[in-house]
Design an enzyme around this catalytic site. Sequence first.
Site, PDB file in Angstrom:
ATOM      1  N   PHE A  34       0.820  -1.213   0.000  1.00 20.19           N
ATOM      2  CA  PHE A  34       0.000   0.000   0.000  1.00 20.19           C
ATOM      3  C   PHE A  34       0.853   1.262   0.000  1.00 20.19           C
ATOM      4  CE2 PHE A  34      -4.180  -1.655   2.059  1.00 20.19           C
ATOM      5  CZ  PHE A  34      -4.448  -2.345   0.904  1.00 20.19           C
ATOM      6  N   GLN A 102       0.961  -9.965   8.857  1.00 22.91           N
ATOM      7  CA  GLN A 102      -0.122  -8.985   8.721  1.00 22.91           C
ATOM      8  C   GLN A 102      -0.709  -9.062   7.314  1.00 22.91           C
ATOM      9  OE1 GLN A 102       2.578  -5.902  10.638  1.00 22.91           O
ATOM     10  NE2 GLN A 102       0.577  -5.116  11.179  1.00 22.91           N
ATOM     11  N   ASP A 105      -2.998 -12.620   2.216  1.00 19.15           N
ATOM     12  CA  ASP A 105      -2.984 -13.273   0.906  1.00 19.15           C
ATOM     13  C   ASP A 105      -2.798 -14.786   0.961  1.00 19.15           C
ATOM     14  OD1 ASP A 105      -0.214 -13.574   1.480  1.00 19.15           O
ATOM     15  OD2 ASP A 105       0.323 -11.781   0.350  1.00 19.15           O
ATOM     16  N   HIS A 120      -4.026 -10.114  10.693  1.00 15.66           N
ATOM     17  CA  HIS A 120      -5.055  -9.290  10.041  1.00 15.66           C
ATOM     18  C   HIS A 120      -6.107 -10.149   9.336  1.00 15.66           C
ATOM     19  CE1 HIS A 120      -2.510  -5.332   9.814  1.00 15.66           C
ATOM     20  NE2 HIS A 120      -2.740  -5.746  11.037  1.00 15.66           N
ATOM     21  N   CYS A 128     -21.076 -15.345   7.554  1.00 15.54           N
ATOM     22  CA  CYS A 128     -22.362 -14.686   7.787  1.00 15.54           C
ATOM     23  C   CYS A 128     -22.359 -14.113   9.202  1.00 15.54           C
ATOM     24  CB  CYS A 128     -23.493 -15.698   7.631  1.00 15.54           C
ATOM     25  SG  CYS A 128     -25.076 -14.981   8.135  1.00 15.54           S
ATOM     26  N   CYS A 131     -25.530 -16.263  11.179  1.00 16.35           N
ATOM     27  CA  CYS A 131     -25.435 -17.690  11.533  1.00 16.35           C
ATOM     28  C   CYS A 131     -23.991 -18.177  11.621  1.00 16.35           C
ATOM     29  CB  CYS A 131     -26.217 -18.532  10.538  1.00 16.35           C
ATOM     30  SG  CYS A 131     -25.452 -18.616   8.906  1.00 16.35           S
ATOM     31  N   CYS A 148     -25.523 -14.627   2.560  1.00 18.04           N
ATOM     32  CA  CYS A 148     -25.628 -15.968   3.138  1.00 18.04           C
ATOM     33  C   CYS A 148     -26.765 -16.729   2.449  1.00 18.04           C
ATOM     34  CB  CYS A 148     -25.889 -15.855   4.636  1.00 18.04           C
ATOM     35  SG  CYS A 148     -26.018 -17.463   5.437  1.00 18.04           S
ATOM     36  N   SER A 188       7.037  -1.592   7.113  1.00 17.68           N
ATOM     37  CA  SER A 188       7.498  -0.244   7.444  1.00 17.68           C
ATOM     38  C   SER A 188       7.452  -0.002   8.951  1.00 17.68           C
ATOM     39  CB  SER A 188       6.615   0.794   6.736  1.00 17.68           C
ATOM     40  OG  SER A 188       5.293   0.707   7.230  1.00 17.68           O
ATOM     41  N   ILE A 231      13.857  -8.421  -0.326  1.00 15.74           N
ATOM     42  CA  ILE A 231      13.891  -9.683   0.420  1.00 15.74           C
ATOM     43  C   ILE A 231      14.458 -10.816  -0.445  1.00 15.74           C
ATOM     44  CG2 ILE A 231      12.427 -11.449   1.504  1.00 15.74           C
ATOM     45  CD1 ILE A 231      10.597  -9.014   2.347  1.00 15.74           C
TER      46      ILE A 231
HETATM   47  P1  NAD Z   1       3.880  -1.412   5.035  1.00 15.60           P
HETATM   48  O1  NAD Z   1       3.583  -0.056   5.545  1.00 15.60           O
HETATM   49  O2  NAD Z   1       4.579  -2.336   5.981  1.00 15.60           O
HETATM   50  O3  NAD Z   1       4.764  -1.218   3.678  1.00 15.60           O
HETATM   51  C1  NAD Z   1       5.479  -2.254   3.059  1.00 15.60           C
HETATM   52  C2  NAD Z   1       6.983  -2.157   3.356  1.00 15.60           C
HETATM   53  O4  NAD Z   1       7.639  -3.199   2.646  1.00 15.60           O
HETATM   54  C3  NAD Z   1       7.623  -0.838   2.907  1.00 15.60           C
HETATM   55  O5  NAD Z   1       8.422  -0.309   3.946  1.00 15.60           O
HETATM   56  C4  NAD Z   1       8.495  -1.238   1.697  1.00 15.60           C
HETATM   57  O6  NAD Z   1       9.694  -0.506   1.609  1.00 15.60           O
HETATM   58  C5  NAD Z   1       8.791  -2.687   1.987  1.00 15.60           C
HETATM   59  N1  NAD Z   1       8.994  -3.505   0.780  1.00 15.60           N
HETATM   60  C6  NAD Z   1       8.234  -3.539  -0.350  1.00 15.60           C
HETATM   61  N2  NAD Z   1       8.710  -4.450  -1.210  1.00 15.60           N
HETATM   62  C7  NAD Z   1       9.802  -5.003  -0.628  1.00 15.60           C
HETATM   63  C8  NAD Z   1      10.738  -6.004  -1.029  1.00 15.60           C
HETATM   64  N3  NAD Z   1      10.640  -6.643  -2.192  1.00 15.60           N
HETATM   65  N4  NAD Z   1      11.733  -6.317  -0.171  1.00 15.60           N
HETATM   66  C9  NAD Z   1      11.857  -5.676   1.022  1.00 15.60           C
HETATM   67  N5  NAD Z   1      11.001  -4.731   1.445  1.00 15.60           N
HETATM   68  C10 NAD Z   1       9.987  -4.400   0.643  1.00 15.60           C
HETATM   69  O7  NAD Z   1       2.570  -2.174   4.571  1.00 15.60           O
HETATM   70  P2  NAD Z   1       1.368  -1.617   3.660  1.00 15.60           P
HETATM   71  O8  NAD Z   1       1.752  -1.801   2.249  1.00 15.60           O
HETATM   72  O9  NAD Z   1       0.958  -0.264   4.104  1.00 15.60           O
HETATM   73  O10 NAD Z   1       0.188  -2.627   4.039  1.00 15.60           O
HETATM   74  C11 NAD Z   1      -0.624  -2.367   5.168  1.00 15.60           C
HETATM   75  C12 NAD Z   1      -1.556  -3.501   5.464  1.00 15.60           C
HETATM   76  O11 NAD Z   1      -2.435  -3.682   4.348  1.00 15.60           O
HETATM   77  C13 NAD Z   1      -0.912  -4.858   5.664  1.00 15.60           C
HETATM   78  O12 NAD Z   1      -0.537  -5.069   6.964  1.00 15.60           O
HETATM   79  C14 NAD Z   1      -2.016  -5.814   5.216  1.00 15.60           C
HETATM   80  O13 NAD Z   1      -2.960  -6.011   6.225  1.00 15.60           O
HETATM   81  C15 NAD Z   1      -2.640  -5.060   4.080  1.00 15.60           C
HETATM   82  N6  NAD Z   1      -2.014  -5.452   2.795  1.00 15.60           N
HETATM   83  C16 NAD Z   1      -1.786  -6.774   2.574  1.00 15.60           C
HETATM   84  C17 NAD Z   1      -1.201  -7.190   1.400  1.00 15.60           C
HETATM   85  C18 NAD Z   1      -0.979  -8.661   1.213  1.00 15.60           C
HETATM   86  O14 NAD Z   1      -1.608  -9.459   1.902  1.00 15.60           O
HETATM   87  N7  NAD Z   1      -0.046  -9.071   0.342  1.00 15.60           N
HETATM   88  C19 NAD Z   1      -0.826  -6.251   0.442  1.00 15.60           C
HETATM   89  C20 NAD Z   1      -1.078  -4.883   0.687  1.00 15.60           C
HETATM   90  C21 NAD Z   1      -1.670  -4.512   1.886  1.00 15.60           C
END
Ligand code: NAD
Length: 241
Positions: A34, A102, A105, A120, A128, A131, A148, A188, A231
Amino acid sequence: METNRALAEMIQASQKLVFLTRAGISTESGIPDFRSSGGIYANGNVEHYISRYFYNKSPKDFWKHFKEIFQLKMLGNYEPNNGHLFIKELEDMGKEVTVLTQNIDGLHQKAGSKHVLELHGTLRTAHCPKCKRVYNLEYTLRNDVPRCEQDDFILDTDVVLFGDAIKHFEEAIDAIETCDLLIVMGSSLNVTPVNSFPEYAKQSWNTKLAIINKEETIKDCYFDVVIHDKIGDAVINLSKW
Ligand code: NAD
């Protein structure tokens, strides 16, 4: 490379590992995060549309925005990447691994990790509110507004919305209390309460801490090892030691 070596040695010396993962671990699978993409959060109002307040006020509109924001139709197409697989491989090597994620997916489970706590919740199911019957993703996607079959109530998502409490809080703290090493990946660390887990672990139990994130975070000062890298690249370098 010194930091990669230091982390590799810490992993080798540890039996009980906890990983704390967030959106950044899934970007290399093609799922945008995000905050760093300049995408979804740049559109404003996202937190409003995925809030408990909005669901309660207007569940039909909620589902429209929710499906768009999380690109729900695409979910089945994504595959785990080297980051998810690295964590699973440590488990295969006999380490005791708990994943606190968190993410919603399901990619850690798809990679084969056995002990995953989804703080999360998950996109894969909805239920539902009356129920409590649980429905899978396929059902949720069948109609614009999923209802539902039994009582026609509009379904509630199993994702933790803004305004909800996180899930598995106590189990997460228990796992951290007893671990030898806590590794944060792709976060982050800017949202409470989960962003306090590392400093809480350091102050309470002097837990060893490492973080792999593309960008600096406001919590880097608490970590014994900090790697600012993608990563996928970091885990390849780790296995060289
Ligand atoms: P966040 O604020 O933790 O931002 C993601 C962090 O990951 C950033 O600091 C970025 O620099 C780092 N990052 C991105 N790609 C990377 C890589 N390849 N290697 C290393 N670091 C990397 O999280 P967000 O994006 O604000 O998401 C907030 C919430 O929204 C999540 O906790 C989740 O609940 C939901 N969300 C989930 C998914 C998913 O399930 N894949 C995706 C987007 C958002």
